[in-house]
Design a protein around this motif. Sequence first.
Motif, PDB file in Angstrom:
ATOM      1  N   GLY A 130       0.824  -1.204   0.000  1.00 59.95           N
ATOM      2  CA  GLY A 130       0.000   0.000   0.000  1.00 59.95           C
ATOM      3  C   GLY A 130       0.857   1.251   0.000  1.00 59.95           C
ATOM      4  N   THR A 318      -3.919   5.306   0.449  1.00 61.08           N
ATOM      5  CA  THR A 318      -3.252   4.113  -0.063  1.00 61.08           C
ATOM      6  C   THR A 318      -2.414   3.440   1.010  1.00 61.08           C
ATOM      7  OG1 THR A 318      -3.147   5.267  -2.193  1.00 61.08           O
ATOM      8  CG2 THR A 318      -1.924   3.225  -2.009  1.00 61.08           C
ATOM      9  N   VAL A 321      -4.509   1.183   3.334  1.00 58.66           N
ATOM     10  CA  VAL A 321      -4.910  -0.124   2.836  1.00 58.66           C
ATOM     11  C   VAL A 321      -4.153  -1.238   3.550  1.00 58.66           C
ATOM     12  CG1 VAL A 321      -4.895  -1.624   0.793  1.00 58.66           C
ATOM     13  CG2 VAL A 321      -5.669   0.735   0.594  1.00 58.66           C
ATOM     14  N   PRO A 326      -9.934  -2.737   3.231  1.00 53.33           N
ATOM     15  CA  PRO A 326      -9.949  -1.957   1.980  1.00 53.33           C
ATOM     16  C   PRO A 326     -11.349  -1.501   1.586  1.00 53.33           C
ATOM     17  CG  PRO A 326      -8.570  -3.911   1.766  1.00 53.33           C
ATOM     18  CD  PRO A 326      -9.299  -4.052   3.065  1.00 53.33           C
ATOM     19  N   PRO A 374      -5.974   3.137  -3.965  1.00 55.97           N
ATOM     20  CA  PRO A 374      -6.343   2.061  -3.032  1.00 55.97           C
ATOM     21  C   PRO A 374      -6.996   0.872  -3.737  1.00 55.97           C
ATOM     22  CG  PRO A 374      -6.864   4.176  -2.050  1.00 55.97           C
ATOM     23  CD  PRO A 374      -6.453   4.452  -3.471  1.00 55.97           C
ATOM     24  N   VAL A 378      -5.520  -3.002  -3.789  1.00 55.90           N
ATOM     25  CA  VAL A 378      -6.317  -4.171  -3.401  1.00 55.90           C
ATOM     26  C   VAL A 378      -6.349  -5.194  -4.535  1.00 55.90           C
ATOM     27  CG1 VAL A 378      -8.632  -4.952  -2.802  1.00 55.90           C
ATOM     28  CG2 VAL A 378      -7.718  -2.876  -1.775  1.00 55.90           C
TER      29      VAL A 378
END
Length: 494
Positions: A130, A318, A321, A326, A374, A378
């Motif tokens: 992240g 970000t 995360v 998330p 983000p 993920v």
Amino acid sequence: MDPRARLIGLLLALGGLMVTVDTTVTLVAVPAIIADLDSTLPAVQWVTSGYLLGVVAVIPLAGWAANRYGARRVYVTALAVFTLSSALAGLAWDAGSLIAFRVLQGLGGGLLTPVGQAIGLRAVSRESRGRLMSLLGLPLVIGPVLGPPLAGWLVDASSWRWIFLLNVPIGVAAVPLCARLLPREPAGPASASRMDWTALAQVSGGAVLLVLGCTLVGESGAVTAEAGVTLGAGLLLLAAFVVRALRVDAPLVDLRLLRHRPLAVGLTVLACFGAAYFGAMSILPIYVQAVRGDPAALAGTVTVPMALAVGGTLQVATRLVDRLPPRRIVLTGVTVGLLGTVALLITTTSGAPYPLIAVAAAVLGVGSGATLMPTMTVALRDLEHGDTPRGTALLALVQQLAGAVGVALVATVLTVLVSARVPELAATGDGGLAAMLALDPAARAALGTRLAGAVGAGYAVAAVLVALGAVAAAVGLRHAARAGDRADASRSPA
């Protein structure tokens, strides 16, 4: 992250910034290029379209090339091609040569983002991805916002050629640094050298035709026969590629990766939100210059709060995360993005003062910063080592196609709305958009309310796309989280 990983992230972010800025800089420089090269508007518009077509054409090769020749070698080669073609574009002698060099520039730039993301994700542990993506994502989101103001300043201060020549010293310094500091990876096995030329023709040709068709629709404001044939051919080629990719053992773009639910959900969210974001980005410059009659420099100034909001939010969201669920982050981002898009719809159609419009744009920026990177993190962070380049290539291809579709859709709606609400401008043959720019102050003031209503209503399209992204995030990420919990439970010792 350790210092070396942070340095790798910054180097890769530099390449990403060069690519994303060059996607939009020519929009502001078009009048200067036309005058200097004694060309026409339709010809010079292909300076931007040609670059985008080059990017889309080469992205499908990213995963194969990275696994076959090593990601670092591919990245350094692409960066060198991008730098050389930037120099050639700055020295172009006519519109034809400039378009050719821009296509070459796109071929180099199209590999930098997906291959760079693969290098970065492989260089750090899952728990740090992240934070790494927060570095890689900053130029990908703020580049389209900062590109036009930078181009305007360079054109006013010197020449349009510097929007390309500025890349040369940066690239000359970055190439040896990347060759020395990026992680060395061995080339793949001999079996990986087999190129599926049929698949390449299908996916690259289909993607190029789809973007070209969207460009034609956006220019004319309608699905003409030429645009319809182009779009149809592109969709047929892409459909043929999907069938082939699901049948062969080693596809050029591995669609089987979509069985990984976070990647499939992430692609859906990014397609919807990305189309909305880039479509919305194209409205404000038209609003400022054509509806309000203000200079391009002011259009760039109004977007500065948005750029700052995107950059600041992206860095925080970000990184979170790695620490928070998330789904919570992405849903918050999409919701805020929807609020910002609706706020822009209200402020522009009502003729609100620029500070309020800038605040609305900043709200959209906060939502974008909390959604785009983000979601990408993920989607990619749990892929296996060998799947990472193919995943980043698939993600980049979908993003480019979504952006092209979003911009073309908004342009088409704007043309239709202007023709319907301001019919006296529709007789110009271009849907009235060029005529709006040529209005004298008195005529613009008389038509101001109708112009604002027509152009500002384009944000309604973006709002619908963001809402679709919100539904995809709410439903898809919930199921992805449940699947992840079941997988974690199955791996836990009894």
